[in-house]
Design a protein around this motif. Structure first.
Motif, mmCIF file in Angstrom:
data_model
loop_
_atom_site.group_PDB
_atom_site.id
_atom_site.type_symbol
_atom_site.label_atom_id
_atom_site.label_comp_id
_atom_site.label_asym_id
_atom_site.label_seq_id
_atom_site.Cartn_x
_atom_site.Cartn_y
_atom_site.Cartn_z
ATOM 1 N N LEU A 1 0.831 -1.206 0.000
ATOM 2 C CA LEU A 1 0.000 0.000 0.000
ATOM 3 C C LEU A 1 0.866 1.256 0.000
ATOM 4 O O LEU A 1 0.589 2.218 -0.743
ATOM 5 C CB LEU A 1 -0.921 -0.004 1.223
ATOM 6 N N LEU A 2 1.887 1.255 0.822
ATOM 7 C CA LEU A 2 2.760 2.425 0.897
ATOM 8 C C LEU A 2 3.462 2.668 -0.437
ATOM 9 O O LEU A 2 3.584 3.821 -0.883
ATOM 10 C CB LEU A 2 3.788 2.231 2.008
ATOM 11 N N LEU A 3 3.901 1.591 -1.078
ATOM 12 C CA LEU A 3 4.540 1.739 -2.393
ATOM 13 C C LEU A 3 3.573 2.336 -3.403
ATOM 14 O O LEU A 3 3.956 3.198 -4.211
ATOM 15 C CB LEU A 3 5.038 0.379 -2.875
ATOM 16 N N PHE A 4 2.316 1.916 -3.345
ATOM 17 C CA PHE A 4 1.306 2.467 -4.256
ATOM 18 C C PHE A 4 1.144 3.973 -4.046
ATOM 19 O O PHE A 4 1.134 4.746 -5.008
ATOM 20 C CB PHE A 4 -0.036 1.754 -4.051
ATOM 21 N N PHE A 5 1.030 4.400 -2.793
ATOM 22 C CA PHE A 5 0.824 5.824 -2.519
ATOM 23 C C PHE A 5 2.067 6.651 -2.853
ATOM 24 O O PHE A 5 1.948 7.781 -3.338
ATOM 25 C CB PHE A 5 0.422 6.027 -1.065
ATOM 26 N N LEU A 6 3.254 6.094 -2.608
ATOM 27 C CA LEU A 6 4.472 6.821 -2.945
ATOM 28 C C LEU A 6 4.663 6.938 -4.454
ATOM 29 O O LEU A 6 5.254 7.905 -4.942
ATOM 30 C CB LEU A 6 5.687 6.124 -2.334
ATOM 31 N N SER A 7 4.168 5.947 -5.196
ATOM 32 C CA SER A 7 4.332 5.945 -6.653
ATOM 33 C C SER A 7 3.226 6.708 -7.366
ATOM 34 O O SER A 7 3.319 6.923 -8.587
ATOM 35 C CB SER A 7 4.365 4.498 -7.178
ATOM 36 N N HIS A 8 2.197 7.098 -6.641
ATOM 37 C CA HIS A 8 1.050 7.764 -7.255
ATOM 38 C C HIS A 8 1.491 9.069 -7.930
ATOM 39 O O HIS A 8 2.361 9.782 -7.443
ATOM 40 C CB HIS A 8 -0.013 8.058 -6.204
ATOM 41 N N ARG A 9 0.847 9.356 -9.033
ATOM 42 C CA ARG A 9 1.223 10.536 -9.819
ATOM 43 C C ARG A 9 1.098 11.826 -9.021
ATOM 44 O O ARG A 9 1.935 12.735 -9.136
ATOM 45 C CB ARG A 9 0.333 10.594 -11.069
ATOM 46 N N ASN A 10 0.065 11.917 -8.185
ATOM 47 C CA ASN A 10 -0.106 13.137 -7.400
ATOM 48 C C ASN A 10 0.984 13.298 -6.347
ATOM 49 O O ASN A 10 1.410 14.413 -6.040
ATOM 50 C CB ASN A 10 -1.481 13.132 -6.721
ATOM 51 N N THR A 11 1.442 12.173 -5.777
ATOM 52 C CA THR A 11 2.547 12.252 -4.827
ATOM 53 C C THR A 11 3.825 12.681 -5.537
ATOM 54 O O THR A 11 4.609 13.483 -5.016
ATOM 55 C CB THR A 11 2.774 10.894 -4.131
ATOM 56 N N ARG A 12 4.032 12.155 -6.729
ATOM 57 C CA ARG A 12 5.210 12.552 -7.512
ATOM 58 C C ARG A 12 5.163 14.038 -7.830
ATOM 59 O O ARG A 12 6.176 14.747 -7.731
ATOM 60 C CB ARG A 12 5.284 11.731 -8.797
ATOM 61 N N ALA A 13 3.985 14.513 -8.220
ATOM 62 C CA ALA A 13 3.857 15.939 -8.519
ATOM 63 C C ALA A 13 4.066 16.778 -7.259
ATOM 64 O O ALA A 13 4.717 17.821 -7.298
ATOM 65 C CB ALA A 13 2.486 16.220 -9.133
ATOM 66 N N TRP A 14 3.523 16.324 -6.123
ATOM 67 C CA TRP A 14 3.684 17.045 -4.867
ATOM 68 C C TRP A 14 5.156 17.167 -4.491
ATOM 69 O O TRP A 14 5.593 18.206 -4.001
ATOM 70 C CB TRP A 14 2.912 16.325 -3.769
#
Length: 206
Positions: A110-123
């Motif tokens: 789950l953590l890997l999914f949230f860290l890899s999410h496009r919005n997290t990358r943009a943030w």
């Protein structure tokens, strides 16, 4: 308050918030477990658990501060944890005994999914130009929390031309963004999915 026009208070996307929450949970478990087990296990192993918890804390703080290194470090640690968890599950299955690392394995995924999410990358300011809303050939590259101006009115939802909002999501559909408009004191903020041709990027100084 007119949030759309306020450049000082960017809001963290949900994926980044969840990443920080999961990192915090891992940090609490690791530090608490290391302290509790210090008298029972070798000191080096207990200190390693505590160090891992402190590292998770530093990563969570880094993500909150929009640091690309924090997201990358978190992804590397998640990949290592998932690999170790998979090995543990396979060994447990081969020996016919229950695995003790199932919860941690799922949490790491789950953590890997949230860290890899496009919005997290943009943030975390870690999007490549080719992955932004407009693509590498466009003069304006939209990303999370950019201020944008509506080119034409959208009468059915009461948005007038030149209304200013902020990008709050980057959908998977190409050349689309979700914009929140909060420039009217008498109504709730309006979120609408727009094609990039319907808006223009606004400099913070405007």
């Amino acid at each position: 308050m007119n949030r759309a026009a306020d450049p000082v208070l960017p809001r963290m996307p949900g994926s980044a918030i969840l990443a920080v929450v999961f990192l915090g949970l891992q940090a609490i478990v690791a530090v608490g477990g290391g302290v509790a087990l210090l008298p029972l296990i070798p000191a080096g192993l207990a200190l390693l658990l505590i160090a891992g918890g402190l590292l998770n804390t530093a990563i969570a703080i880094g993500i909150g501060m929009r640091r690309p290194w924090a997201r990358i470090t978190g992804i590397v640690l998640c990949a290592a944890a998932i690999t170790l968890g998979a090995v543990d599950l396979l060994l447990a299955a081969a020996e016919g005994v229950p695995s003790t690392g199932g919860a941690g394995f799922g949490l790491s995924i789950l953590l890997l999914f949230f860290l890899s999410h496009r919005n997290t990358r943009a943030w975390c300011n870690d999007l490549d130009p080719a992955e932004t809303a407009l693509g590498p050939a466009e003069p304006e590259l939209l990303t999370y929390q950019d201020r944008v101006e509506l080119r034409e009115s959208i009468d059915d939802i009461g948005l007038r031309a030149h209304a200013v909002g902020r990008v709050v999501d980057l959908p998977p559909e190409p050349r689309t963004v979700v914009v929140e408009f909060d420039d009217h004191p008498d109504r709730e903020p309006i979120r609408v999915t727009l094609h990039v041709d319907e808006i223009r990027l606004v400099a913070e100084a405007e």
